[in-house]
Enzyme design. Structure first.
Site, mmCIF file in Angstrom:
data_model
loop_
_atom_site.group_PDB
_atom_site.id
_atom_site.type_symbol
_atom_site.label_atom_id
_atom_site.label_comp_id
_atom_site.label_asym_id
_atom_site.label_seq_id
_atom_site.Cartn_x
_atom_site.Cartn_y
_atom_site.Cartn_z
ATOM 1 N N CYS A 237 -12.122 -27.830 60.668
ATOM 2 C CA CYS A 237 -12.511 -26.467 60.380
ATOM 3 C C CYS A 237 -13.909 -26.407 59.798
ATOM 4 O O CYS A 237 -14.598 -27.400 59.651
ATOM 5 C CB CYS A 237 -11.520 -25.853 59.387
ATOM 6 S SG CYS A 237 -9.794 -26.096 59.840
ATOM 7 N N GLU B 52 -8.509 -33.956 58.312
ATOM 8 C CA GLU B 52 -7.160 -34.440 58.574
ATOM 9 C C GLU B 52 -6.801 -35.492 57.526
ATOM 10 O O GLU B 52 -7.594 -36.401 57.259
ATOM 11 C CB GLU B 52 -7.055 -35.082 59.966
ATOM 12 C CG GLU B 52 -7.463 -34.187 61.124
ATOM 13 C CD GLU B 52 -6.504 -33.040 61.374
ATOM 14 O OE1 GLU B 52 -5.391 -33.059 60.813
ATOM 15 O OE2 GLU B 52 -6.880 -32.121 62.127
#
EC number: 6.3.5.4
Length: 614
Positions: A2, A79
């Site tokens: 993101c 992540e």
């Protein structure tokens, strides 16, 4: 994966400034094309753009937990590869989860351990947590610096963002680039903590930055250290393989289609060959993608960095492993397209990248995104295992500068500053002096064993410089260009356990078979084709088509016609000579300089920076 941004102001009510935070968040829309969100409290605002990879519905952000004493909100990019284990541990400690996302695991980990959560994370990440209970902002960046994060201190707080453009969108910030910023830009450096924009800083890898009413504090939670390596060669090779297997097992987890970037070199082939059977166990076939140029294989000309075309090796691996393979073919017009160049420069927030190699990588990512959302890359293996040509050249090993800079200086025909204005490069900016100072500072950081001999000591220094300087330049490039296409690229070799383990092996072990990347080659030889196992190191491919150079020459002519500001930074006479030269007579350094001139023109037009040279 993101884009994050935010604003903390202890002297104003930010709930009346949503329009500004919206604007900051919009600048990173391409990093998160799936969703966006903004959260505001009196003294803090967080913005988020989301590329949904895990828990598509449940991972929306900013994510907030309400406590009896105030809100705790987070905007997160990245992540966490061990989030399943962490979630289990947190549940045993009494935490309850509403989603299956790794985002919520990170937020709950903060509620459990505070800033100490970083000790529990394995992954690539950059995130910000606003703790309303104590009015404190916590900024965190992963150990290797895979995910970018910038900050800009203000009189009463801070601005931050995944990319400088998010910070520049706030009216408190002027787009100024001073002398040091230009030095950083023109010397092709990646000095830790440095951003080319005046007043802006990069959050250092492996660092936590906290901001509250008492000020700002930086805490380093990870750095490369000297740890005695006592394993013999066989044990070391097996350990490397075990670490790679475990890393890939973790990094193949996603709720969206995955693939690998396959170049036909040892690094990407290793990732491909080890990943395919893991997906096969889940009844999935691995997809692979490679970039190629029309006519490149048939008309290939060998040089120092490319002894053979990639395509035959790519296809050997795809057949050997059994991937669902696709070549992305590019023509000269696609590589020289001004709109592609603009997209690349704006993705990186700076000019002076790698020319057509950046453009082709961006186009590759755009093409992949039509089929997959997550891609695994072999990036960083050269820095970790010692793959570059200059690692193995006796003269370059002992040069009194960064090894990759020495490699360029050893061949004047490859120098990327060839067409620069001599007065600018030497007198006003003193680029040679700047690079030497950066090099001296870097050497002072290297963790050493007391008994390391001269050559072993020197090669340990070289490995450290690559891991903390050169590799970060390439990681930033890969993140920016992939995210500009809405693609998440994972880099398994950057698992900090692999980096720590291999960094502390001796240079003799790294070259035990007399070749580059001996440990990696031995660790994966059983799963890759012999052709790839024996292939010498090749750099990222670059087009050899003369039509590409002709397009560049025509575009530079347009700059001359317009009297563009970018020409002030270059030797106009030298540039005109290149523009009027037959493409086949133009040296690589001249071509690179022309590419940088065109990139600079785009950057000046797009960002309109105020340049201050003192």
């Amino acid at each position: 994966m993101c884009g994050i941004t935010g604003w903390v102001s202890f002297h104003r009510d930010l709930t009346s400034h949503r329009d500004i935070l919206d604007a900051m968040t919009r600048t990173q829309e391409y990093r998160g094309p799936d969703a966006g969100g903004v959260w505001l409290s009196q003294h803090a605002g967080l913005g988020h753009r989301r590329l949904a990879v895990i828990d598509i519905e449940g991972g929306k952000q900013p994510m907030i937990v309400e406590t009896p004493h105030g809100s705790v909100a987070m905007t997160y990019s990245g992540e966490i590869y061990n989030y399943v284990e962490l979630r289990g541990e947190l549940r045993r400690r009494g935490h309850k989860f509403r989603t299956s996302s790794d985002t919520e695991v990170v937020l709950q980990a903060y509620l459990e351990w505070g800033e100490g959560l970083v000790e529990h994370l394995n992954g690539m990440y950059a995130f910000a947590i606003w703790d309303d209970r104590i009015e404190r902002l916590v900024l965190v960046r992963d150990r290797m610096g895979i995910k970018p994060l910038y900050r800009y201190p203000t009189e009463d707080g801070i601005l931050f963002g995944s990319e400088p453009k998010a910070i520049l969108a706030n009216p408190l910030v002027e787009p100024i680039v001073n002398t040091d910023g230009l030095r950083e830009l023109f010397s092709f450096s990646k000095t830790p903590g440095h951003a080319i924009w005046a007043g802006m800083l990069e959050v250092l890898p492996g660092t936590v930055v906290t901001v509250d009413r008492s000020g700002t504090k930086e805490t380093v939670y990870w750095r490369l250290g000297a740890v005695e390596h006592s394993d013999d060669i066989d044990t070391t090779v097996h350990r490397v393989r075990a670490l790679l297997d475990d890393t890939l097992e973790r990094q193949l987890v996603a709720d969206v289609p995955r693939c690998v970037l396959l170049s036909g070199g040892l690094d990407s082939s290793a990732i491909t060959a080890l990943s395919a059977p893991k997906l096969a166990e889940r009844n999935e076939k691995l997809r692979s993608f490679a970039v190629d140029f029309i006519g490149q294989t048939e008309n290939f000309k060998a040089d120092e960095f490319h002894q053979s075309p990639d395509s035959p090796f790519v296809h050997d691996v795809a057949r050997h492993v059994g991937t669902e393979h696709r070549d992305i073919l590019l023509d000269p017009g696609m590589l020289s397209d001004p709109e592609v160049r603009r997209a690349v420069v704006e993705a990186r927030d700076r000019p002076f990248g790698f020319g057509d190699m950046d453009n082709s990588l961006y186009l590759l990512f755009k093409a992949i995104r039509e089929h997959s959302t997550v891609a695994l890359s072999g990036e960083a293996a050269d820095e970790i295992f010692g793959g570059y040509i200059w690692f193995h050249h006796p003269g370059l090993q002992m040069a009194d500068t960064f090894p990759w800079v020495a490699a360029v200086r050893a061949d004047p025909s490859a120098h990327p500053t060839a067409l620069f204005s001599p007065e600018l490069a030497s007198s006003k900016l003193d680029l040679l002096g700047y690079v030497h100072d950066c090099y001296t500072d870097a050497l002072a950081e290297v963790p050493m064993f007391g008994d390391a001999d001269g050559h072993e000591r020197r090669m340990r220094q070289s490995c450290y410089l690559h891991l903390t300087r050169f590799m970060r330049l390439l990681l930033d490039r890969k993140d920016r260009l992939s995210m500009a296409a809405g693609l998440e690229v994972r880099v398994p070799f950057c698992d900090h356990r692999i980096v720590e383990y291999v960094f502390n092996t001796s240079w003799a072990a790294k070259t035990f078979d007399g070749r580059e990347k001996s440990l990696l080659r031995a660790a994966v030889r059983d799963v890759i084709p012999r052709s790839v196992a024996e292939r010498p190191k090749a750099m990222f491919p670059s087009t050899q088509n003369r039509e590409y150079m002709i397009d560049l020459q025509n575009q530079v002519e347009d700059l001359f016609s317009a009297g563009h500001q970018s020409l002030e930074f270059f030797d106009r006479t030298a540039v005109r000579e290149v523009v009027g030269c037959a493409p086949e007579r133009i040296r690589m350094d001249q071509r690179m300089a022309v590419e940088r001139l065109l990139e600079l023109a785009v950057w000046l037009d797009s960002y309109r920076p105020t340049l201050k040279i003192s």
